[in-house]
Motif scaffolding. Structure first.
Motif, mmCIF file in Angstrom:
data_model
loop_
_atom_site.group_PDB
_atom_site.id
_atom_site.type_symbol
_atom_site.label_atom_id
_atom_site.label_comp_id
_atom_site.label_asym_id
_atom_site.label_seq_id
_atom_site.Cartn_x
_atom_site.Cartn_y
_atom_site.Cartn_z
ATOM 1 N N PHE A 49 0.838 -1.210 0.000
ATOM 2 C CA PHE A 49 0.000 0.000 0.000
ATOM 3 C C PHE A 49 0.870 1.257 0.000
ATOM 4 O O PHE A 49 0.465 2.307 -0.465
ATOM 5 N N SER A 50 2.074 1.117 0.584
ATOM 6 C CA SER A 50 2.922 2.304 0.740
ATOM 7 C C SER A 50 3.655 2.672 -0.547
ATOM 8 O O SER A 50 4.221 3.749 -0.644
ATOM 9 N N TYR A 51 3.654 1.756 -1.559
ATOM 10 C CA TYR A 51 4.369 2.048 -2.806
ATOM 11 C C TYR A 51 3.887 3.341 -3.449
ATOM 12 O O TYR A 51 4.666 4.092 -4.018
ATOM 13 N N VAL A 52 2.567 3.544 -3.364
ATOM 14 C CA VAL A 52 1.987 4.691 -4.067
ATOM 15 C C VAL A 52 2.176 6.009 -3.320
ATOM 16 O O VAL A 52 1.878 7.072 -3.847
ATOM 17 N N LEU A 53 2.665 5.929 -2.094
ATOM 18 C CA LEU A 53 2.818 7.150 -1.292
ATOM 19 C C LEU A 53 4.235 7.693 -1.401
ATOM 20 O O LEU A 53 5.168 6.970 -1.754
ATOM 21 N N GLU A 54 4.391 8.960 -1.037
ATOM 22 C CA GLU A 54 5.750 9.512 -0.990
ATOM 23 C C GLU A 54 6.463 8.925 0.240
ATOM 24 O O GLU A 54 5.802 8.497 1.203
ATOM 25 N N PRO A 55 7.810 8.859 0.232
ATOM 26 C CA PRO A 55 8.538 8.131 1.285
ATOM 27 C C PRO A 55 8.137 8.491 2.720
ATOM 28 O O PRO A 55 7.915 7.602 3.533
ATOM 29 N N GLY A 56 8.027 9.785 3.020
ATOM 30 C CA GLY A 56 7.696 10.202 4.384
ATOM 31 C C GLY A 56 6.356 9.639 4.832
ATOM 32 O O GLY A 56 6.234 9.028 5.905
ATOM 33 N N LEU A 315 18.496 -0.017 13.006
ATOM 34 C CA LEU A 315 18.024 -0.107 11.618
ATOM 35 C C LEU A 315 18.412 1.139 10.835
ATOM 36 O O LEU A 315 18.984 1.055 9.740
ATOM 37 N N LEU A 316 18.108 2.300 11.395
ATOM 38 C CA LEU A 316 18.356 3.545 10.670
ATOM 39 C C LEU A 316 19.846 3.878 10.564
ATOM 40 O O LEU A 316 20.289 4.461 9.586
ATOM 41 N N LEU A 338 15.662 4.858 0.195
ATOM 42 C CA LEU A 338 16.345 5.317 1.414
ATOM 43 C C LEU A 338 17.212 4.178 1.936
ATOM 44 O O LEU A 338 16.690 3.164 2.412
ATOM 45 N N ARG A 339 18.518 4.300 1.810
ATOM 46 C CA ARG A 339 19.401 3.231 2.295
ATOM 47 C C ARG A 339 19.911 3.611 3.682
ATOM 48 O O ARG A 339 20.644 4.589 3.836
ATOM 49 N N PRO A 340 19.505 2.828 4.713
ATOM 50 C CA PRO A 340 19.925 3.178 6.078
ATOM 51 C C PRO A 340 21.440 3.188 6.244
ATOM 52 O O PRO A 340 22.146 2.443 5.587
ATOM 53 N N GLY A 341 21.899 4.028 7.133
ATOM 54 C CA GLY A 341 23.329 4.172 7.407
ATOM 55 C C GLY A 341 23.577 5.582 7.895
ATOM 56 O O GLY A 341 22.649 6.412 7.898
ATOM 57 N N PRO A 342 24.802 5.882 8.310
ATOM 58 C CA PRO A 342 25.085 7.224 8.834
ATOM 59 C C PRO A 342 24.757 8.345 7.839
ATOM 60 O O PRO A 342 24.355 9.434 8.233
ATOM 61 N N LEU A 343 24.893 8.050 6.528
ATOM 62 C CA LEU A 343 24.637 9.090 5.516
ATOM 63 C C LEU A 343 23.151 9.425 5.376
ATOM 64 O O LEU A 343 22.790 10.487 4.879
ATOM 65 N N LEU A 344 22.316 8.492 5.817
ATOM 66 C CA LEU A 344 20.862 8.696 5.701
ATOM 67 C C LEU A 344 20.424 10.005 6.374
ATOM 68 O O LEU A 344 19.571 10.725 5.872
ATOM 69 N N PHE A 345 21.083 10.296 7.518
ATOM 70 C CA PHE A 345 20.678 11.464 8.305
ATOM 71 C C PHE A 345 21.073 12.793 7.649
ATOM 72 O O PHE A 345 20.570 13.845 8.017
ATOM 73 N N THR A 346 21.981 12.737 6.690
ATOM 74 C CA THR A 346 22.364 13.973 6.008
ATOM 75 C C THR A 346 21.737 14.056 4.608
ATOM 76 O O THR A 346 21.202 15.084 4.222
ATOM 77 N N GLN A 347 21.785 12.918 3.884
ATOM 78 C CA GLN A 347 21.273 12.936 2.502
ATOM 79 C C GLN A 347 19.750 13.011 2.429
ATOM 80 O O GLN A 347 19.195 13.540 1.476
ATOM 81 N N HIS A 348 19.057 12.387 3.393
ATOM 82 C CA HIS A 348 17.589 12.391 3.378
ATOM 83 C C HIS A 348 17.053 12.951 4.702
ATOM 84 O O HIS A 348 16.124 12.391 5.289
ATOM 85 N N ALA A 349 17.669 14.032 5.149
ATOM 86 C CA ALA A 349 17.318 14.583 6.471
ATOM 87 C C ALA A 349 15.825 14.855 6.609
ATOM 88 O O ALA A 349 15.212 14.522 7.636
ATOM 89 N N SER A 350 15.225 15.433 5.564
ATOM 90 C CA SER A 350 13.809 15.799 5.656
ATOM 91 C C SER A 350 12.934 14.563 5.903
ATOM 92 O O SER A 350 12.108 14.542 6.832
ATOM 93 N N THR A 351 13.134 13.520 5.088
ATOM 94 C CA THR A 351 12.313 12.308 5.228
ATOM 95 C C THR A 351 12.581 11.616 6.564
ATOM 96 O O THR A 351 11.644 11.204 7.267
ATOM 97 N N VAL A 352 13.872 11.495 6.922
ATOM 98 C CA VAL A 352 14.216 10.763 8.151
ATOM 99 C C VAL A 352 13.679 11.477 9.388
ATOM 100 O O VAL A 352 13.086 10.843 10.269
ATOM 101 N N TYR A 353 13.846 12.784 9.442
ATOM 102 C CA TYR A 353 13.359 13.504 10.627
ATOM 103 C C TYR A 353 11.836 13.601 10.646
ATOM 104 O O TYR A 353 11.234 13.682 11.714
ATOM 105 N N THR A 354 11.204 13.561 9.457
ATOM 106 C CA THR A 354 9.731 13.469 9.430
ATOM 107 C C THR A 354 9.317 12.150 10.070
ATOM 108 O O THR A 354 8.369 12.099 10.863
#
Lengths: 493, 144
Positions: A49-56, A315-316, A338-354
Motif C-alpha cells: 500500500f505504501s508504494y503509491v505514497l511519498e517516502p515520508g 536499523l536507521l 532510502l538506504r539506512p546508514g550514517p549518511l541517511l541522516f544527512t542525505q535524506h534529512a527531511s524524510t528521516v526527521y519526518t
C-alpha cells in the motif's frame, strides 16, 4: 540537530501525514487485536500500500501500523484473555484477573497509557540517541545473544514460582519441541517423522493462539453461568494514584524495552517478559502478580511498546533490524530509495526527521485512538458466553490459517489448545511455553555459533557485554533467594 | 505401584512424545543432535520426577461438563476437517450453527443471523481486505 528536528516537525504535521499516521495507528490496532495477526504481518501487508505514497507518508503509515499492532495485541489479552501478539502474554495473565474483578476499564486504561508512554519515550530515544545507542548494537554477537536468551529463559523460574518442577518440565519440553524442523547449522530436518510440513518447524504464533485461546473456551464450557462482574464493562478510568505509584516501574520498563529493541533478534515479546519479571522481583506485592496486578500490566506494556523505537535505532544507523517488523521496514525504506546508514541522516534529512518526529506523534495518537477503540472493544465482555466461545474458535482458526495460509498451522493450533487445557487442569504453567518457543531457536543458533567462534568456551568471558549479560543471569536467578532472606531479616528485625 | 491419576496419564502422553523423539535422535548427524539430546535427557528426567512424586488431589469437573467439552472439541475438529472439503464459508456457518445450538443459545434473530453475518464478515475481511486466500472446498466451493 535542532534544524533537522524543526524540519521533521514541519513534515510530520502536514494534514496528509497526520492522516496517514492516524490511519496507520487505527489499522495497526485492529491488526494487533485480531488473534493471529502480528505486527510483522500488519507491516508486511501494508508495504505494498505504501508504494503509491511519498517516502515520508509511507514510512509514517507503516510506523502507525507497527506501533498500533503492538499496542492492539493487548486489548483481547485483557478482555478475553487471548494475547493478540506474543508480546501481550504477560498482560493477559494480569488483565483477565482484573476483568474477573470487574476492573476491565481500569486495565484497558493502564494498557493504553503505559503503551503510549513506552512508545513515546522510545521515539524520543530514537530521535536523540540513535547514533550513540547504535554503538552498543554493533558489539552484540552470538555469545551475547546466547546470554540474552538464557537471561530470558531464567524468567521461567519466576513465572513458575511455587511450581518450579512443572515450570522447568514445561520449559525443557518446549525447548525440545522448538527443535522440530531444520537445524540452524546443517539444515538437517529433525523430528519431522517424514512429514515435510514439519521441516520449517511448528509455527510459534499458531501454538500460542491455540494455547491461550482454546483453553479459555473450554473453561467457559465448564461454567456456563455468565459471571456478573465480567459481563459488565467498568468505566475507562486512568488511576493517577496507580500511575504515580508505578512511575519508577514505568520508566524502568520503558528503558528495558528500548534496550531490548536495540539488540537484534530480541523483540517486544522478550522485552515484555523480562520487564514483567523485573517488576515482579522489585515489587512490594509480588503475590499480586498473576492475580490482577497493575504493576504487571504497566511493566509489560511500557516495555513492549518501548521496543518499537529502540528497534529502529540500529536499523536507521547500521541497517540492522532489531525486530521482524523492523526488517520489513528496512525493505520498505530501500524500495523508497532510502538506504539506512550514517549518511541517511544527512542525505535524506527531511524524510528521516519526518519519520522520527512522526514516530512520536504516532505514539501520542495511540493514547487517543486506543482509548476510543477500547470503549468499542469492551463490548466483547457483554456478549453471551456461547457467542464468545464460537467467535474465539472462528478467530483462532482463521488467525492461525492466515499466518502461512497452511492447514498444518490450524491443526497445530487445535492440538496446542487441547494440550493447553490439560496443562491448566493439572496446574502446569503456560507462560514458559511461550518463552521457550520464542527463545529456543535463538538460543540454539547462538550456542552453535559461539562454539564455532571459540575452542575454549570460557573465552566468551573476555567480551565485556557477555560479562554484563552473564551477571544479569546470575542476579536474576539469585534475586528471589536474596529477596526472601532480606524480607526474613526485615521481619525478624 | 503408582495410582494412575489424570496428571500421570498426561505425563505418559508426554513420555510417549519423548520416546518418539528418542527414536529419531540416532538418525540426526553430529552437530545437529547434541542440543536436542541434552533437552531430551533433561525433560525425560523431569517427566520421571513428576510421575513418581506424590500427586495432588484432582478436582473433577463432573461428567456433564466433561461431555460438553468433549462434544464441543469434536465439533471444532469436524469443522477443521471440513474446511478443505466444503470451504471456509460453509464450514464456518455449519460450525457456528451447530456450536450455538449445542451451547443452547436462545433461538431468536441473533441465533439465525449471527452465523451468516460473522462467516461472511470474516471471509470478506480476510480474503478481500487482507489478501488471505481462505480454504476453498474440494467437494463444494462457495466463492464470493
Amino acid at each position: 540537530m535542532i534544524e533537522n528536528i524543526m524540519l521533521g516537525l514541519q513534515g510530520a504535521f502536514t494534514p496528509q501525514n497526520l492522516l496517514f499516521e492516524f490511519l496507520g495507528v487505527a489499522i495497526g490496532i485492529i491488526f494487533g487485536a485480531l488473534p493471529g495477526f502480528s505486527a510483522t504481518m500488519g507491516v508486511a501487508v501494508f508495504v505494498p500500500f505504501s508504494y503509491v505514497l511519498e517516502p515520508g507518508a509511507a514510512l509514517l503509515l507503516l510506523s502507525g501500523v507497527y506501533c498500533g499492532a503492538i499496542y492492539g495485541g493487548s486489548i483481547p489479552a485483557v478482555l478475553i484473555g487471548i494475547p493478540g501478539t506474543p508480546a501481550s502474554v504477560p498482560t493477559s495473565l494480569e488483565g483477565r484477573e482484573l476483568v474477573k474483578q470487574g476492573r476491565s476499564g481500569e486495565a484497558l486504561a493502564l494498557v493504553t497509557f503505559s503503551s503510549a508512554f513506552g512508545g513515546f519515550a522510545s521515539s524520543i530515544a530514537l530521535l536523540l540517541f540513535a547514533p550513540l545507542l547504535a554503538i552498543v548494537a554493533l558489539k552484540v554477537g552470538p555469545p551475547e545473544q546466547m546470554m540474552i536468551a538464557i537471561f530470558g529463559l531464567s524468567v521461567v523460574s519466576i513465572l513458575s514460582e511455587g511450581n518450579m518442577l512443572k515450570g522447568l518440565f514445561v520449559g525443557f519440553l518446549t525447548l525440545l519441541i522448538a527443535t522440530i524442523g531444520q537445524d540452524p547449522m546443517l539444515g538437517f530436518p529433525r523430528f519431522t517423522f517424514g512429514n515435510f510440513q514439519l521441516t520449517g518447524g511448528l509455527e510459534t504464533v499458531s501454538v500460542l493462539i491455540g494455547l491461550f485461546s482454546l483453553p479459555e473456551v473450554f473453561k467457559m464450557l465448564e461454567d456456563t453461568k455468565q459471571s456478573e462482574k465480567a459481563s459488565k464493562v467498568s468505566k475507562m478510568r486512568l488511576s493517577i494514584k496507580s500511575i504515580l505509584a508505578n512511575s519508577f516501574n514505568l520508566i524502568r520498563s520503558t528503558i528495558i524495552g528500548i534496550v531490548i529493541g536495540i539488540i537484534p533478534a530480541a523483540g517486544p515479546d522478550i522485552a515484555s517478559f523480562l520487564s514483567y519479571n523485573e517488576a515482579k522481583k522489585a515489587s512490594k506485592h509480588p503475590e499480586k502478580f498473576g492475580n490482577g496486578s497493575d504493576e504487571g500490566i504497566i511493566a509489560s506494556e511500557a516495555a513492549n511498546n518501548g521496543v518499537t523505537g529502540g528497534s529502529l535505532i540500529p536499523l536507521l544507523t547500521l541497517s540492522i533490524p532489531g525486530s521482524a517488523p523492523a526488517a520489513i521496514f528496512l525493505g520498505a525504506m530501500i524500495i523508497h530509495g532510502l538506504r539506512p546508514g550514517p549518511l541517511l541522516f544527512t542525505q535524506h534529512a527531511s524524510t528521516v526527521y519526518t519519520l522520527l518526529v512522526g514516530f512520536a506523534i504516532v505514539n501520542i495518537m495511540i493514547f487517543f485512538v486506543g482509548w476510543a477503540f477500547c470503549k468499542f472493544a469492551g463490548k466483547i465482555l457483554i456478549i453471551p458466553k456461547q457467542i464468545l466461545a464460537v467467535i474465539i474458535v472462528v478467530l483462532a482458526t482463521v488467525g492461525s490459517f492466515s499466518i502461512q495460509q497452511n492447514m498444518m498451522d490450524v491443526v497445530t493450533m487445535f492440538v496446542a489448545g487441547i494440550v493447553g487445557y490439560f496443562m491448566l487442569k493439572y496446574d502446569y504453567p503456560l507462560s514458559p511455553v511461550a518463552l521457550a518457543l520464542l527463545l529456543g531457536p535463538m538460543l540454539e543458533e547462538a550456542i552453535t555459533l559461539t562454539n564455532t567462534m571459540y575452542d575454549n568456551f570460557f573465552m566468551i568471558f573476555t567480551r565485556p557485554l557477555t560479562i554484563v549479560f552473564a551477571s544479569f543471569i546470575v542476579f536474576s536467578l539469585l534475586w528471589p533467594v536474596i529477596k526472601k532472606n532480606l524480607f526474613k531479616r526485615r521481619a525478624s528485625a | 505401584m503408582y495410582k494412575l491419576t489424570g496428571n500421570r496419564v498426561f505425563l505418559l502422553f508426554f513420555g510417549a512424545i519423548q520416546i518418539a523423539f528418542a527414536t529419531q535422535i540416532a538418525k540426526i548427524p553430529d552437530g545437529a543432535s547434541e542440543y536436542p539430546l541434552v533437552l531430551l535427557i533433561c525433560s525425560s528426567l523431569l517427566t520421571i520426577a513428576l510421575f513418581v512424586k506424590p500427586q495432588k488431589e484432582e478436582i473433577s469437573i463432573g461428567k456433564e461438563n466433561s461431555l460438553r467439552i468433549l462434544v464441543f472439541t469434536i465439533l471444532i475438529g469436524i469443522s477443521l476437517l471440513l474446511l478443505t472439503k466444503i470451504g471456509y464459508i460453509l464450514s464456518t456457518i455449519l460450525f457456528l450453527y451447530s456450536g450455538l445450538w449445542f451451547l443452547k443459545l436462545k433461538k431468536g434473530l441473533l441465533f439465525y443471523l449471527f452465523p451468516i453475518v460473522l462467516s461472511l464478515a470474516m471471509y470478506f475481511l480476510f480474503s478481500r481486505g487482507l489478501s488471505v486466500i481462505l480454504p476453498e472446498g474440494a467437494w463444494v466451493s462457495l466463492n464470493l
